[in-house]
Design a protein around this motif. Structure first.
Motif, PDB file in Angstrom:
ATOM      1  N   LEU A  67     -87.562  35.300  15.142  1.00  0.00           N
ATOM      2  CA  LEU A  67     -88.551  36.349  15.383  1.00  0.00           C
ATOM      3  C   LEU A  67     -89.522  35.922  16.483  1.00  0.00           C
ATOM      4  CD1 LEU A  67     -90.089  38.964  14.760  1.00  0.00           C
ATOM      5  CD2 LEU A  67     -91.250  37.750  12.898  1.00  0.00           C
ATOM      6  N   GLN A  68     -89.909  34.636  16.461  1.00  0.00           N
ATOM      7  CA  GLN A  68     -90.833  34.131  17.469  1.00  0.00           C
ATOM      8  C   GLN A  68     -90.233  34.236  18.866  1.00  0.00           C
ATOM      9  OE1 GLN A  68     -93.772  33.290  16.217  1.00  0.00           O
ATOM     10  NE2 GLN A  68     -94.669  33.011  18.220  1.00  0.00           N
ATOM     11  N   SER A  69     -88.960  33.878  18.988  1.00  0.00           N
ATOM     12  CA  SER A  69     -88.286  33.929  20.286  1.00  0.00           C
ATOM     13  C   SER A  69     -88.143  35.369  20.780  1.00  0.00           C
ATOM     14  CB  SER A  69     -86.906  33.265  20.182  1.00  0.00           C
ATOM     15  OG  SER A  69     -87.014  31.909  19.793  1.00  0.00           O
ATOM     16  N   VAL A  70     -87.723  36.274  19.883  1.00  0.00           N
ATOM     17  CA  VAL A  70     -87.549  37.684  20.262  1.00  0.00           C
ATOM     18  C   VAL A  70     -88.896  38.312  20.622  1.00  0.00           C
ATOM     19  CG1 VAL A  70     -86.878  39.962  19.414  1.00  0.00           C
ATOM     20  CG2 VAL A  70     -85.465  37.970  18.880  1.00  0.00           C
ATOM     21  N   ALA A  71     -89.938  38.021  19.812  1.00  0.00           N
ATOM     22  CA  ALA A  71     -91.262  38.586  20.072  1.00  0.00           C
ATOM     23  C   ALA A  71     -91.821  38.098  21.400  1.00  0.00           C
ATOM     24  CB  ALA A  71     -92.223  38.223  18.937  1.00  0.00           C
ATOM     25  N   LEU A  72     -91.540  36.823  21.733  1.00  0.00           N
ATOM     26  CA  LEU A  72     -92.037  36.290  23.005  1.00  0.00           C
ATOM     27  C   LEU A  72     -91.428  37.038  24.178  1.00  0.00           C
ATOM     28  CD1 LEU A  72     -93.511  34.225  24.746  1.00  0.00           C
ATOM     29  CD2 LEU A  72     -91.516  32.723  24.522  1.00  0.00           C
ATOM     30  N   ILE A  73     -90.100  37.222  24.143  1.00  0.00           N
ATOM     31  CA  ILE A  73     -89.430  37.942  25.231  1.00  0.00           C
ATOM     32  C   ILE A  73     -89.934  39.379  25.312  1.00  0.00           C
ATOM     33  CG2 ILE A  73     -87.197  38.781  26.048  1.00  0.00           C
ATOM     34  CD1 ILE A  73     -85.925  36.311  24.729  1.00  0.00           C
ATOM     35  N   ALA A  74     -90.066  40.027  24.141  1.00  0.00           N
ATOM     36  CA  ALA A  74     -90.494  41.424  24.108  1.00  0.00           C
ATOM     37  C   ALA A  74     -91.922  41.596  24.614  1.00  0.00           C
ATOM     38  CB  ALA A  74     -90.371  41.968  22.680  1.00  0.00           C
ATOM     39  N   LYS A  75     -92.811  40.648  24.261  1.00  0.00           N
ATOM     40  CA  LYS A  75     -94.206  40.799  24.666  1.00  0.00           C
ATOM     41  C   LYS A  75     -94.391  40.478  26.146  1.00  0.00           C
ATOM     42  CE  LYS A  75     -96.010  37.574  22.048  1.00  0.00           C
ATOM     43  NZ  LYS A  75     -97.009  36.717  21.381  1.00  0.00           N
ATOM     44  N   LEU A  76     -93.534  39.605  26.705  1.00  0.00           N
ATOM     45  CA  LEU A  76     -93.689  39.240  28.114  1.00  0.00           C
ATOM     46  C   LEU A  76     -93.210  40.347  29.048  1.00  0.00           C
ATOM     47  CD1 LEU A  76     -92.686  35.456  28.182  1.00  0.00           C
ATOM     48  CD2 LEU A  76     -94.972  36.465  28.334  1.00  0.00           C
ATOM     49  N   ILE A  77     -92.360  41.245  28.548  1.00  0.00           N
ATOM     50  CA  ILE A  77     -91.850  42.329  29.406  1.00  0.00           C
ATOM     51  C   ILE A  77     -92.978  43.248  29.880  1.00  0.00           C
ATOM     52  CG2 ILE A  77     -90.416  44.411  29.453  1.00  0.00           C
ATOM     53  CD1 ILE A  77     -88.376  42.903  27.741  1.00  0.00           C
ATOM     54  N   PRO A  78     -93.794  43.844  28.975  1.00  0.00           N
ATOM     55  CA  PRO A  78     -94.882  44.695  29.481  1.00  0.00           C
ATOM     56  C   PRO A  78     -95.912  43.918  30.292  1.00  0.00           C
ATOM     57  CG  PRO A  78     -95.080  44.373  27.110  1.00  0.00           C
ATOM     58  CD  PRO A  78     -93.743  43.855  27.503  1.00  0.00           C
ATOM     59  N   ILE A  79     -96.170  42.658  29.917  1.00  0.00           N
ATOM     60  CA  ILE A  79     -97.109  41.840  30.683  1.00  0.00           C
ATOM     61  C   ILE A  79     -96.575  41.618  32.093  1.00  0.00           C
ATOM     62  CG2 ILE A  79     -98.144  39.541  30.879  1.00  0.00           C
ATOM     63  CD1 ILE A  79     -98.310  39.465  27.840  1.00  0.00           C
ATOM     64  N   ALA A  80     -95.267  41.302  32.191  1.00  0.00           N
ATOM     65  CA  ALA A  80     -94.652  41.075  33.503  1.00  0.00           C
ATOM     66  C   ALA A  80     -94.675  42.346  34.347  1.00  0.00           C
ATOM     67  CB  ALA A  80     -93.210  40.591  33.316  1.00  0.00           C
ATOM     68  N   VAL A  81     -94.449  43.505  33.720  1.00  0.00           N
ATOM     69  CA  VAL A  81     -94.478  44.774  34.451  1.00  0.00           C
ATOM     70  C   VAL A  81     -95.872  45.034  35.006  1.00  0.00           C
ATOM     71  CG1 VAL A  81     -94.301  47.280  34.207  1.00  0.00           C
ATOM     72  CG2 VAL A  81     -92.559  45.803  33.184  1.00  0.00           C
ATOM     73  N   ILE A  82     -96.890  44.820  34.174  1.00  0.00           N
ATOM     74  CA  ILE A  82     -98.272  45.032  34.623  1.00  0.00           C
ATOM     75  C   ILE A  82     -98.605  44.107  35.788  1.00  0.00           C
ATOM     76  CG2 ILE A  82    -100.696  44.800  33.949  1.00  0.00           C
ATOM     77  CD1 ILE A  82     -99.883  45.648  31.133  1.00  0.00           C
ATOM     78  N   ILE A  83     -98.211  42.827  35.662  1.00  0.00           N
ATOM     79  CA  ILE A  83     -98.513  41.860  36.722  1.00  0.00           C
ATOM     80  C   ILE A  83     -97.768  42.211  38.008  1.00  0.00           C
ATOM     81  CG2 ILE A  83     -98.277  39.443  37.434  1.00  0.00           C
ATOM     82  CD1 ILE A  83     -98.714  38.640  34.526  1.00  0.00           C
ATOM     83  N   ALA A  84     -96.457  42.444  37.889  1.00  0.00           N
ATOM     84  CA  ALA A  84     -95.649  42.712  39.078  1.00  0.00           C
ATOM     85  C   ALA A  84     -96.094  43.978  39.788  1.00  0.00           C
ATOM     86  CB  ALA A  84     -94.177  42.814  38.675  1.00  0.00           C
ATOM     87  N   PHE A  85     -96.349  45.034  39.026  1.00  0.00           N
ATOM     88  CA  PHE A  85     -96.751  46.298  39.629  1.00  0.00           C
ATOM     89  C   PHE A  85     -98.195  46.223  40.130  1.00  0.00           C
ATOM     90  CE2 PHE A  85     -98.174  50.698  39.752  1.00  0.00           C
ATOM     91  CZ  PHE A  85     -97.077  51.341  40.325  1.00  0.00           C
ATOM     92  N   GLY A  86     -99.063  45.608  39.328  1.00  0.00           N
ATOM     93  CA  GLY A  86    -100.477  45.579  39.660  1.00  0.00           C
ATOM     94  C   GLY A  86    -100.805  44.758  40.886  1.00  0.00           C
ATOM     95  N   LEU A  87    -100.075  43.673  41.115  1.00  0.00           N
ATOM     96  CA  LEU A  87    -100.369  42.813  42.261  1.00  0.00           C
ATOM     97  C   LEU A  87    -100.094  43.514  43.591  1.00  0.00           C
ATOM     98  CD1 LEU A  87     -99.073  39.315  41.060  1.00  0.00           C
ATOM     99  CD2 LEU A  87    -101.441  40.085  41.268  1.00  0.00           C
TER     100      LEU A  87
END
Length: 440
Positions: free
Chosen positions: A155-175
């Motif tokens: 669960l920890q591994s899956v949650a990490l990947i899932a939570k990093l996706i929206p964070i990565a989208v915000i960072i990539a798009f926002g920059l």
């Protein structure tokens, strides 16, 4: 002993699961909410980013320093055992007491309430349902972990990947998104006392967001190769966290002016709304839910191992029950007790104050852990150290000085809170003496 119970923890945790536990535990609500308090303190984009960078570097120094002890003493209980080996049983007991009674349950309670709040906001439910959803959230995480270490780690591994996706989208798009906000990365009037005070306040806020990394040592006894994987998980995990925090805060500061960020707990949703439109707020809320759920799992998984490790040495009341393992090799009684304490904190609603107190107390023990690396180098030079902290003694000294700064600043700014935290921790001394006498 029940035939369905185990007497030993199973070694099921690999490098990626340990790495996920570090990142997944630390990256919780703080990545979305701490921009509010940091900018409120600094009132400067440059100082805010500097505070996040300084907090990350201090945490990396702390993690790389403690990793030497984690690899040399890779047993369940983590920091408790490091302190016992270095300073004696009482010091280790006081840390375990503080973690068992307040630190882990308070974090679980706070994260569960945040989950319930964001869940009701996303689906436009009644505010009266927040507590019920929070309790269900905390109970579901404990239930998953009771199924076995593999399930909690997965669960920890899956949650990490899932939570990093929206964070990565915000960072990539926002920059790369156009912005009307003037962003100056060079702090102005850096030498003034007012600016230094703002920076110290911002740094303290970032350290709350970076908190949680030390708990990884509690699961060392269940790692397949702790001497190799534990230092790697801590070093790589904390570096990744710092990069994530710097990236997403740069986007927030680039998207919204300081006046819209400072003191605004919905700053993340507001920034996402600017970037993505109406769907932005919902995207961030989903990201927060996933992020908080993963962090909650990390605190639950590591927290239940603390009273278990203490009970194995008959250091707590009802140790014969707290030391029991289920048929899935999980300390289920300790997990249930932790959930009950967290549930009571959710009902009382005093978890924020308790967590703030224990953050201060944890840094007292952190400084002791950092010094333990230096002390054991002299008192136990023959101790097998598969990993040694690089740039010794520079990194341990930096970690110690940073920890002292945190403690002194908290005592000056919040003396009542600091005193209360110390008193609650010292209340463990009578319990330790009584338990020791009964054991003898």
């Amino acid at each position: 002993m029940n035939k369905n119970e185990h007497t030993h923890l199973q070694k099921n945790i690999g490098l990626f699961a340990a790495f996920s536990t570090v990142m997944g535990t630390v990256i919780g609500a703080g990545v979305f909410f701490k921009v509010s308090s940091v900018t409120a303190s600094t009132q400067s984009a440059g100082l805010s980013l500097l505070a996040w960078l300084a907090g990350g570097l201090l945490t990396i120094c702390a993690g790389l320093t403690s990793a030497e002890l984690a690899s040399a003493i890779p047993v369940t209980g983590g920091a408790i055992k490091y302190l016992e080996v270095t300073y004696g049983k009482l010091t280790g007991f006081l840390l375990g007491w503080a973690q068992t009674l307040i630190y882990f349950p308070a974090n679980i309670a706070a994260l569960s309430i945040i989950f319930g709040t964001q869940f009701t906001n996303l689906f436009h439910l009644k505010a009266g349902l927040i507590l019920s959803i929070a309790v269900i959230c905390g109970a579901s995480i404990t239930g998953i972990n009771l199924l076995g270490t593999k399930h909690g780690a997965r669960l920890q591994s899956v949650a990490l990947i899932a939570k990093l996706i929206p964070i990565a989208v915000i960072i990539a798009f926002g920059l790369f998104a156009p912005s009307n906000v003037h962003l100056s990365l060079i702090p102005e009037h850096f030498t003034t006392s007012q600016t230094l005070t703002g920076f110290s306040g911002g740094l303290l806020s970032t350290l709350f967001a970076y908190d949680g990394w030390l708990g990884i040592g509690a699961i060392a006894g269940e790692m397949k190769n702790p001497k190799r994987d534990l230092p790697l998980a801590i070093g790589l995990g904390l570096t990744g966290i710092m990069i994530v925090y710097l990236g997403i805060n740069l986007v927030f500061l680039k998207t919204l002016p300081i006046s819209d960020l400072a003191g605004n707990l919905n700053a993340a949703s507001t920034a996402a709304g600017q970037l993505f439109g109406n769907i932005g707020g919902k995207l961030v809320t989903i990201g927060i839910l996933i992020s908080v759920y993963g962090a909650l799992n990390g605190y639950t998984m590591t927290g239940m191992r603390i009273p278990y490790a203490m009970a194995k040495e008959d250091s707590l009341p009802m140790s014969n029950h707290l030391s029991k393992l289920s048929r899935t090799a999980v300390p289920y009684v300790a997990g249930i007790v932790q959930l009950v304490i967290a549930g009571l904190m959710m009902i009382v609603g005093s978890f924020d104050l308790l967590t703030d107190m224990l953050i201060f107390v944890m840094w007292i023990f952190n400084v002791l852990i950092f010094y333990a690396v230096i002390k054991l180098r002299h008192t136990q030079p023959d101790l097998v150290r598969p990993y040694k902290v690089p740039l010794y003694p520079f990194l341990p000294v930096v970690a110690i000085l940073g920890g002292i700064f945190v403690l002194v600043t908290t005592i000056i700014d919040q003396p009542i809170l600091a005193t209360t935290g110390i008193v609650i921790t010292l209340l463990g001394i009578p319990l330790y003496l009584v338990t020791k006498r009964k054991s003898s």
